[in-house]
Design a protein around this motif. Sequence first.
Motif, short mmCIF file in Angstrom:
data_model
loop_
_atom_site.label_atom_id
_atom_site.label_comp_id
_atom_site.label_asym_id
_atom_site.label_seq_id
_atom_site.Cartn_x
_atom_site.Cartn_y
_atom_site.Cartn_z
N PHE A 72 -9.74 1.93 -0.73
CA PHE A 72 -8.29 1.92 -0.54
C PHE A 72 -7.67 0.53 -0.62
CE2 PHE A 72 -9.98 5.62 1.79
CZ PHE A 72 -9.33 6.63 1.08
N GLY A 73 -8.49 -0.50 -0.75
CA GLY A 73 -7.97 -1.85 -0.92
C GLY A 73 -7.24 -2.40 0.29
N LEU A 74 -7.58 -1.94 1.48
CA LEU A 74 -6.93 -2.42 2.70
C LEU A 74 -7.68 -3.65 3.19
CD1 LEU A 74 -6.37 1.02 4.48
CD2 LEU A 74 -4.82 -0.23 2.97
N SER A 75 -7.28 -4.81 2.70
CA SER A 75 -8.01 -6.04 2.99
C SER A 75 -7.61 -6.69 4.31
CB SER A 75 -7.83 -7.05 1.85
OG SER A 75 -6.44 -7.32 1.67
N ALA A 76 -6.39 -6.48 4.76
CA ALA A 76 -5.92 -7.12 5.99
C ALA A 76 -6.55 -6.45 7.21
CB ALA A 76 -4.40 -7.03 6.09
N SER A 77 -6.92 -7.26 8.20
CA SER A 77 -7.53 -6.71 9.41
C SER A 77 -6.57 -5.80 10.16
CB SER A 77 -8.01 -7.85 10.32
OG SER A 77 -6.94 -8.70 10.67
N VAL A 89 0.84 -1.19 0.00
CA VAL A 89 0.00 0.00 0.00
C VAL A 89 0.88 1.24 0.00
CG1 VAL A 89 -1.77 1.27 1.26
CG2 VAL A 89 -1.82 -1.22 1.23
N PRO A 90 0.72 2.12 -1.00
CA PRO A 90 1.55 3.33 -1.04
C PRO A 90 1.34 4.21 0.19
CG PRO A 90 0.42 2.98 -3.13
CD PRO A 90 -0.18 2.02 -2.15
N LEU A 91 2.37 4.94 0.55
CA LEU A 91 2.30 5.82 1.70
C LEU A 91 1.21 6.87 1.53
CD1 LEU A 91 3.55 6.57 4.42
CD2 LEU A 91 5.16 8.04 3.20
N ALA A 92 1.06 7.37 0.31
CA ALA A 92 0.02 8.38 0.07
C ALA A 92 -1.37 7.81 0.32
CB ALA A 92 0.11 8.89 -1.37
N THR A 93 -1.56 6.53 -0.02
CA THR A 93 -2.85 5.89 0.23
C THR A 93 -3.11 5.79 1.73
OG1 THR A 93 -2.68 4.61 -1.81
CG2 THR A 93 -4.20 3.79 -0.13
N TRP A 94 -2.09 5.42 2.48
CA TRP A 94 -2.23 5.36 3.93
C TRP A 94 -2.62 6.73 4.49
CZ3 TRP A 94 -3.04 1.78 7.23
CH2 TRP A 94 -2.55 0.48 7.04
N PHE A 95 -1.94 7.76 4.03
CA PHE A 95 -2.20 9.11 4.54
C PHE A 95 -3.65 9.52 4.27
CE2 PHE A 95 -2.43 13.71 3.84
CZ PHE A 95 -1.98 14.17 5.07
N VAL A 96 -4.11 9.30 3.06
CA VAL A 96 -5.48 9.68 2.70
C VAL A 96 -6.49 8.85 3.47
CG1 VAL A 96 -7.17 9.81 0.83
CG2 VAL A 96 -4.80 10.50 0.41
N ALA A 97 -6.24 7.54 3.58
CA ALA A 97 -7.19 6.65 4.27
C ALA A 97 -7.31 7.02 5.74
CB ALA A 97 -6.74 5.20 4.11
N LEU A 98 -6.19 7.24 6.40
CA LEU A 98 -6.23 7.55 7.83
C LEU A 98 -6.79 8.95 8.07
CD1 LEU A 98 -2.77 6.07 8.91
CD2 LEU A 98 -5.03 5.11 9.35
N THR A 99 -6.45 9.90 7.22
CA THR A 99 -6.98 11.25 7.37
C THR A 99 -8.49 11.27 7.17
OG1 THR A 99 -4.90 12.22 6.62
CG2 THR A 99 -6.86 13.63 6.55
N LEU A 100 -8.95 10.58 6.13
CA LEU A 100 -10.39 10.53 5.87
C LEU A 100 -11.12 9.83 7.01
CD1 LEU A 100 -12.68 11.16 3.87
CD2 LEU A 100 -12.26 8.91 2.83
N ALA A 101 -10.54 8.76 7.53
CA ALA A 101 -11.15 8.06 8.66
C ALA A 101 -11.26 8.97 9.87
CB ALA A 101 -10.34 6.81 9.01
#
Length: 222
Positions: free
Chosen positions: A81-86, A4-16
Motif C-alpha cells: 500500500f506504500g504507507l511509508s510514514a510511521s 494515499v487514496p481513500l480506497a487504499t486506506w479502506f483496503v489497508a485498514l480492513t485487511l489489517a
Amino acid sequence: MATVPLATWFVALTLAYLIGGLPSGFLIAKAVTGEDVRASGSGSTGATNVVRKAGLAAGLATYILDVSKGMLVLWLAVRWFGLSASTAQGAVGLAAILGHMFPVYLGFRGGKGVATGVGVFLMLSPWATLLSLGVWVVAFALTRTVSLGSLLGVVALPFGIWSCDGWWAGRPPAVWLPTLVWSVVIGLVIVARHRENLQRLYRGTELTFGETRLRSTPPQGS
C-alpha cells in the motif's frame, strides 16, 4: 499520507483488521483440546491462556503467530500500500490489534492485543520494543504474573522510543515522535482491554503463570 487514496486506506485498514483477527490461539487450543480456550482461565485467546488450556508448546506457537500478524500487516502496509510514514503504519497496526481483540470470526471476543502489538512495534521501533520486552521479562521473573509484566512493558515502550530512537540516536522529533504517539494510543487501548486484569491485580486475585482457575480471594501471605 495526504496522497494515499481513500480506497487504499479502506483496503489497508480492513485487511489489517482481518489479519489481526485471525484466531491463532483459538484454533491451536481447539486442535489440541477440542475445546474453546475462552471458556477457561482468563477467557482470552492469547498465548498465556492457551498455555493454561493446551500446554506450553501450544502457547508458544500462539505467541509466535500473534507477533507475526503484527509484523505482517506493517510489511504489507509498506510493500502493498506504500504507507511509508510511521503515522500511517501506526494506524494499520492499531487496526490489526483491534482485530486481535475483537475478531469478527469469533463474535468479537478475542485476546488482549499484547503479542500483536509487539509485532507492530518490532517493525516500527525494534530497539525500543526489545527494551520493553526486557521490562516484561524482569517483571515476570519477579512476580510470575504475565498481565503485570505486559502492562509495565506497555508503559515502558514510549520511554524506550524516546531514548532509543530520539535521545540515543540523535534524531529530530519529527522522525520518532509519531511512533511515540502511536505507542501511547495503542498502549491506552491495551491497558483498557486489561481492565479486568487490573481489577484482579488490585484485589490480589490475578492469575499467576501456570494457574488455571481465577481466584476469588488473595493467596495466603499476600
